[in-house]
Design an enzyme around this catalytic site. Structure first.
Site, PDB file in Angstrom:
ATOM      1  N   ARG A  57    -113.213  46.724  -0.271  1.00 30.47           N
ATOM      2  CA  ARG A  57    -113.465  48.144   0.042  1.00 30.47           C
ATOM      3  C   ARG A  57    -114.134  48.282   1.402  1.00 30.47           C
ATOM      4  O   ARG A  57    -113.886  49.238   2.137  1.00 30.47           O
ATOM      5  CB  ARG A  57    -114.292  48.774  -1.078  1.00 30.47           C
ATOM      6  CG  ARG A  57    -113.459  48.905  -2.365  1.00 30.47           C
ATOM      7  CD  ARG A  57    -114.286  49.300  -3.548  1.00 30.47           C
ATOM      8  NE  ARG A  57    -114.857  50.631  -3.435  1.00 30.47           N
ATOM      9  CZ  ARG A  57    -115.822  51.097  -4.221  1.00 30.47           C
ATOM     10  NH1 ARG A  57    -116.307  50.343  -5.194  1.00 30.47           N
ATOM     11  NH2 ARG A  57    -116.286  52.317  -4.057  1.00 30.47           N
ATOM     12  N   ASP A  94    -118.999  55.196   0.895  1.00 31.29           N
ATOM     13  CA  ASP A  94    -118.396  55.087   2.233  1.00 31.29           C
ATOM     14  C   ASP A  94    -119.307  55.772   3.255  1.00 31.29           C
ATOM     15  O   ASP A  94    -120.280  56.436   2.887  1.00 31.29           O
ATOM     16  CB  ASP A  94    -116.968  55.687   2.236  1.00 31.29           C
ATOM     17  CG  ASP A  94    -116.962  57.200   2.001  1.00 31.29           C
ATOM     18  OD1 ASP A  94    -117.652  57.927   2.738  1.00 31.29           O
ATOM     19  OD2 ASP A  94    -116.259  57.660   1.073  1.00 31.29           O
ATOM     20  N   HIS A 109    -125.830  56.664  -4.539  1.00 31.54           N
ATOM     21  CA  HIS A 109    -125.273  55.467  -5.184  1.00 31.54           C
ATOM     22  C   HIS A 109    -125.144  54.295  -4.208  1.00 31.54           C
ATOM     23  O   HIS A 109    -124.419  53.343  -4.487  1.00 31.54           O
ATOM     24  CB  HIS A 109    -123.910  55.779  -5.824  1.00 31.54           C
ATOM     25  CG  HIS A 109    -124.007  56.663  -7.028  1.00 31.54           C
ATOM     26  ND1 HIS A 109    -122.936  57.337  -7.568  1.00 31.54           N
ATOM     27  CD2 HIS A 109    -125.080  56.971  -7.813  1.00 31.54           C
ATOM     28  CE1 HIS A 109    -123.340  58.029  -8.630  1.00 31.54           C
ATOM     29  NE2 HIS A 109    -124.633  57.836  -8.791  1.00 31.54           N
ATOM     30  N   GLY A 176    -115.372  67.608  -5.081  1.00 33.75           N
ATOM     31  CA  GLY A 176    -114.613  66.393  -5.373  1.00 33.75           C
ATOM     32  C   GLY A 176    -115.314  65.394  -6.266  1.00 33.75           C
ATOM     33  O   GLY A 176    -115.258  64.199  -6.019  1.00 33.75           O
ATOM     34  N   LEU A 203    -109.793  69.589  -6.722  1.00 37.61           N
ATOM     35  CA  LEU A 203    -108.335  69.645  -6.820  1.00 37.61           C
ATOM     36  C   LEU A 203    -107.901  70.048  -8.222  1.00 37.61           C
ATOM     37  O   LEU A 203    -106.885  70.722  -8.396  1.00 37.61           O
ATOM     38  CB  LEU A 203    -107.797  68.244  -6.494  1.00 37.61           C
ATOM     39  CG  LEU A 203    -106.337  68.061  -6.139  1.00 37.61           C
ATOM     40  CD1 LEU A 203    -105.915  68.991  -5.019  1.00 37.61           C
ATOM     41  CD2 LEU A 203    -106.109  66.609  -5.724  1.00 37.61           C
TER      42      LEU A 203
END
Ligand code: BJW
Length: 241
Positions: A57, A94, A109, A176, A203
């Site tokens: 990742r 990220d 996190h 999200g 979404l």
């Protein structure tokens, strides 16, 4: 209109940047067992497996083509131009929010680009992948660095600051996130309880028992630029984004 804004983001905000979510179709949890790669027990059982999961990742995050999308950029604009208090809380590990220009940010996190000494707790920016020879420089002998991420059963980061901000805010937006992982999933309750306007951008349509006062269905990258424009022009957020 609003004076104190708290935004919570989840994997969905980075989906349009090419980063897999966890629980959607073809998400990370379809390919990996949570107990193996996202618990301290899994790490104790098989360090190599967990390291490979996070090394992959990390490499993906560094690869060409993974860039902040319009939703990340809109939140950075909101922080810069909003005339009140602002806090961005992300569950994502990220670094796309920072790369978009966000500063008032809590990675509850953890962070994919960092390793942590299991003994001292000191964090280090990764310069090479995790492995048996990637040791901390804070202890003698050096300790094998672990991913600086919060696994199930571990305490999320920044909770005191988060709790304070949630109790004070008058607008809470969650973008999200599936709302399945606590304590983040409970933030909307705290914000509602303290009188904030609570808005969800996702979404997927709202859950039947959704706690949010307003739900905006669609891609974060398409909704957020307009939503931020509304907030900055002093309007109350409505369903017309
Ligand atoms: C789009 C989109 C687009 C797609 N635009 N939207 C029973 C009851 C309550 C709690 C517990 C319980 N049993 C155990 C617990 C506690 C446990 C927990 O919550 N378990 C649940 C599964 C039940 N929690 C913990 O253990 C946490 N620690 C803890 O609780 O400490 C004790 C404590 C006590 C008291 C107070 C405070 C604390 C730690 C949780 C750690 C989570 N770690 C992970 C891995 C991190 C590292 C890594 O990335 O590998 O964090 S798990 C994973 O899930 C990751 C994420 O941050 C987290 C949330 O996922 P997220 O972001 O919501 O992603 P998805 O995939 O689920 O959803 C994506 C959403 O986006 C979907 O809704 C899509 O529709 C949407 N979407 N594209 C807009 N373009």
């Amino acid at each position: 209109m609003y004076k104190r804004i708290v935004v919570l983001t989840g994997a969905g905000i980075s989906a349009e940047s090419g980063i897999r979510t966890f629980r959607d179709q073809d998400g990370l949890w379809e390919r990996h067992h949570i107990e193996d790669v996202a618990t301290p027990e899994g790490y104790a059982r098989n360090k190599e497996l967990v390291e490979a999961f996070y090394n992959d990742r990390w490499q993906q995050l560094l690869s060409a083509g993974v860039e902040p999308n319009p939703a990340h950029l809109a939140l950075a604009r909101l922080e810069k131009e909003f005339d009140g208090e602002f806090l961005l809380i992300t569950q994502n590990i990220d670094n796309l929010h920072e790369r978009a220009g966000s500063f008032k940010l809590i990675h509850m996190h953890g962070e994919l680009v960092k390793g942590r000494c299991p003994q001292s707790g000191q964090t280090f920016l990764l310069t090479e992948p995790f492995g048996p020879d990637h040791l901390c420089t804070c202890c003698i002998p050096g300790q094998r660095l672990r991913p600086h991420v919060v696994w199930f059963g571990e305490m999320p980061l920044g909770l005191d600051r988060i709790q304070f901000a949630l109790e004070e805010c008058d607008l809470f937006i969650a973008i999200g996130t599936s709302g399945t992982v606590y304590p983040a999933a409970g933030f909307v309750d705290t914000a509602n309880h303290h009188g904030a306007h609570t808005v969800e951008v996702n979404l997927a349509p709202p859950a039947r028992d959704s706690e949010f006062q307003l739900h905006l269905t669609g891609k974060a990258g398409e909704i957020m630029p307009t939503l931020v424009g509304q907030i900055l022009s002093g309007e109350k957020i409505s369903g017309s984004c």
